[in-house]
Design a protein around this motif. Structure first.
Motif, PDB file in Angstrom:
ATOM      1  N   UNK A 120       0.822  -1.206   0.000  1.00  0.00           N
ATOM      2  CA  UNK A 120       0.000   0.000   0.000  1.00  0.00           C
ATOM      3  C   UNK A 120       0.861   1.263   0.000  1.00  0.00           C
ATOM      4  N   UNK A 121       0.417   2.261  -0.741  1.00  0.00           N
ATOM      5  CA  UNK A 121       0.934   3.623  -0.588  1.00  0.00           C
ATOM      6  C   UNK A 121      -0.303   4.443  -0.237  1.00  0.00           C
ATOM      7  N   UNK A 137       6.592   8.357  -1.031  1.00  0.00           N
ATOM      8  CA  UNK A 137       5.204   8.125  -0.593  1.00  0.00           C
ATOM      9  C   UNK A 137       5.026   8.347   0.904  1.00  0.00           C
ATOM     10  N   UNK A 138       3.791   8.656   1.268  1.00  0.00           N
ATOM     11  CA  UNK A 138       3.461   8.947   2.664  1.00  0.00           C
ATOM     12  C   UNK A 138       2.556   7.851   3.206  1.00  0.00           C
ATOM     13  N   UNK A 139       3.134   6.698   3.452  1.00  0.00           N
ATOM     14  CA  UNK A 139       2.378   5.583   4.016  1.00  0.00           C
ATOM     15  C   UNK A 139       3.362   4.773   4.841  1.00  0.00           C
ATOM     16  N   UNK A 175      -7.344   0.832 -10.761  1.00  0.00           N
ATOM     17  CA  UNK A 175      -6.288   0.793  -9.757  1.00  0.00           C
ATOM     18  C   UNK A 175      -6.826   0.231  -8.448  1.00  0.00           C
ATOM     19  N   UNK A 176      -6.046  -0.600  -7.762  1.00  0.00           N
ATOM     20  CA  UNK A 176      -6.499  -1.258  -6.541  1.00  0.00           C
ATOM     21  C   UNK A 176      -6.304  -0.389  -5.303  1.00  0.00           C
ATOM     22  N   UNK A 177      -7.293  -0.354  -4.452  1.00  0.00           N
ATOM     23  CA  UNK A 177      -7.154   0.390  -3.200  1.00  0.00           C
ATOM     24  C   UNK A 177      -7.209  -0.539  -1.985  1.00  0.00           C
ATOM     25  N   UNK A 178      -7.346  -1.848  -2.225  1.00  0.00           N
ATOM     26  CA  UNK A 178      -7.252  -2.825  -1.128  1.00  0.00           C
ATOM     27  C   UNK A 178      -6.404  -4.006  -1.598  1.00  0.00           C
ATOM     28  N   UNK A 194       4.920 -12.247  -6.343  1.00  0.00           N
ATOM     29  CA  UNK A 194       5.424 -13.072  -5.246  1.00  0.00           C
ATOM     30  C   UNK A 194       4.715 -12.814  -3.925  1.00  0.00           C
ATOM     31  N   UNK A 195       4.395 -11.547  -3.652  1.00  0.00           N
ATOM     32  CA  UNK A 195       3.926 -11.214  -2.308  1.00  0.00           C
ATOM     33  C   UNK A 195       3.003 -10.002  -2.349  1.00  0.00           C
ATOM     34  N   UNK A 196       1.971 -10.046  -1.507  1.00  0.00           N
ATOM     35  CA  UNK A 196       1.100  -8.883  -1.303  1.00  0.00           C
ATOM     36  C   UNK A 196       1.166  -8.545   0.181  1.00  0.00           C
ATOM     37  N   UNK A 197       1.451  -7.291   0.501  1.00  0.00           N
ATOM     38  CA  UNK A 197       1.372  -6.859   1.898  1.00  0.00           C
ATOM     39  C   UNK A 197       0.040  -6.160   2.091  1.00  0.00           C
ATOM     40  N   UNK A 198      -0.751  -6.693   3.017  1.00  0.00           N
ATOM     41  CA  UNK A 198      -2.066  -6.105   3.289  1.00  0.00           C
ATOM     42  C   UNK A 198      -1.932  -5.052   4.383  1.00  0.00           C
ATOM     43  N   UNK A 199      -2.123  -3.795   3.987  1.00  0.00           N
ATOM     44  CA  UNK A 199      -2.053  -2.705   4.962  1.00  0.00           C
ATOM     45  C   UNK A 199      -3.382  -1.964   5.029  1.00  0.00           C
ATOM     46  N   UNK A 200      -4.465  -2.644   4.672  1.00  0.00           N
ATOM     47  CA  UNK A 200      -5.778  -2.001   4.707  1.00  0.00           C
ATOM     48  C   UNK A 200      -6.026  -1.136   3.478  1.00  0.00           C
ATOM     49  N   UNK A 201      -7.166  -0.446   3.482  1.00  0.00           N
ATOM     50  CA  UNK A 201      -7.533   0.385   2.328  1.00  0.00           C
ATOM     51  C   UNK A 201      -6.645   1.628   2.270  1.00  0.00           C
TER      52      UNK A 201
END
Ligand code: AMP
Ligand code: MG
Length: 323
Positions: free
Chosen positions: A33-34, A125-127, A153-156, A169-176
């Motif tokens: 996520x960004x 980025x600011x995340x 574009x994906x937001x989740x 390879x990998x998805x980091x789930x950081x919420x919406x």
């Protein structure tokens, strides 16, 4: 070529960040996520990783990507900042503002990431997840939106999974994500020019500058003609002869595959016929052959499947008559 990968999904924590930095270091692909949207990250300094990113997104074209770094200091190694660029970076970074700047001498970003041109788009980025990952990795990361080409574009993390499961390879789930639209792009190659409206409003930028931005439509030399079609795309000075089956006197050869004809100046995009390798080498090989002083560059046929479509798109534009 579309090898099915086991895509891991991890919640954003220190273990996930460390795993993601390792994947990037191995030339792999990580969605994270960004504050704008989820980005699909690859090591910007490694052409083969950038080529894999294009393959995963199924993009039919190579357009320059945005290099993401942890802070403005890291951006100084990539780009030369004008006074106004420094001002904007100082006020709006970290945040949804991308600056297009001249590439710095010795900029380590791969030619494929900038589509062979001499400028570079940079953002901090600011995340918290994006920042931690960029810090842990320590090198610039290209991160276009983590969706298949042509999709929204994906937001989740779930959007990313629906689009790219088995391809990364990998998805980091950081919420919406909070902003939900792409970054605002401002070119500081000359007078500051708005190339793309986005998450940072134009009037906020104009207030800081103390004058209006030029709008890209009014500045054709900076304007993308259509998404991904930059007026300033890389074109070699030496004429290109496409789909060449032989090499004529005075020609250099851009080869592909194992049965390349002999020539004085030959560079092979991929002796084994691998399109990912060919994409990674495309712009650097074109540049090197352009400098060889040949009458023309003969280009062997490239299959039009997978990344071959984007390679052939670039070659066709490089071969097109110039105004
Ligand atoms: P994104 O899809 O959010 O990663 O944004 C990528 C867009 O940034 C490209 O489609 C270009 O329009 C723009 N961009 C990246 N690098 C440059 C550059 N050097 N000059 C002009 N525009 C750029
Ligand atoms: Mg996108």
């Amino acid at each position: 070529m579309s090898v099915e990968l086991a895509t891991r999904l991890l919640s954003a924590d220190r273990t996930a960040i460390a795993a993601a930095a390792r994947v990037l270091g191995d030339g792999g692909l990580v969605a994270f996520p960004t504050e704008t949207v989820y980005g699909l990250g690859a090591d910007a300094t490694r052409g083969s990783a950038v080529a894999r990113l294009y393959a995963a997104k199924g993009r039919p074209r190579f357009n320059p990507l945005i290099a993401h770094v942890a802070d403005a200091k890291a951006a100084l190694a990539l780009a030369r900042f004008s006074e106004e660029a420094k001002l904007l970076a100082g006020v709006f970074w970290p945040g949804p503002l991308t600056l297009v700047l001249p590439k710095a001498e010795g900029c380590p970003v791969a030619e494929l990431a900038t589509a062979g041109i001499d400028s570079i788009a940079v953002r901090v980025p600011d995340h918290p997840v994006a920042c931690d990952l960029l810090k842990a990795f320590g090198r610039p990361v290209v991160a276009p939106s983590a969706n298949q080409s042509g999709h929204v574009s994906p937001t989740t993390a779930q959007h990313v999974r629906a689009d790219l499961e088995g391809r990364i390879d990998l998805i980091i789930d950081g919420g919406a994500t909070s902003v939900g639209v792409e970054s605002t792009i401002v070119s500081c190659l000359g007078a500051p020019t708005l190339l793309r409206p986005g998450g940072l409003p134009r009037d906020a930028i104009e207030r800081v500058l103390g004058h209006p931005l030029i709008i890209a439509d009014a500045a054709p030399e900076h304007a993308p003609l259509a998404p991904g079609m930059l007026a300033s795309h890389y074109a070699p000075k030496t004429p290109l002869r496409l789909n060449a089956g032989d090499v004529k006197a005075g020609e250099a050869l851009l080869a592909f595959g194992s049965d390349a004809p002999k020539a004085a100046h030959v560079l092979n995009l991929s002796p084994s016929g691998d399109l990912v390798e060919a994409a990674a080498n495309l712009f650097s090989h074109l540049r090197a052959l352009d400098a060889a002083g040949a009458r023309a560059i003969a280009v062997m046929p490239i299959p039009n499947s997978d990344l071959g479509e984007a390679i052939n798109d670039r070659l066709a534009r490089a071969a097109a008559p110039r105004p």
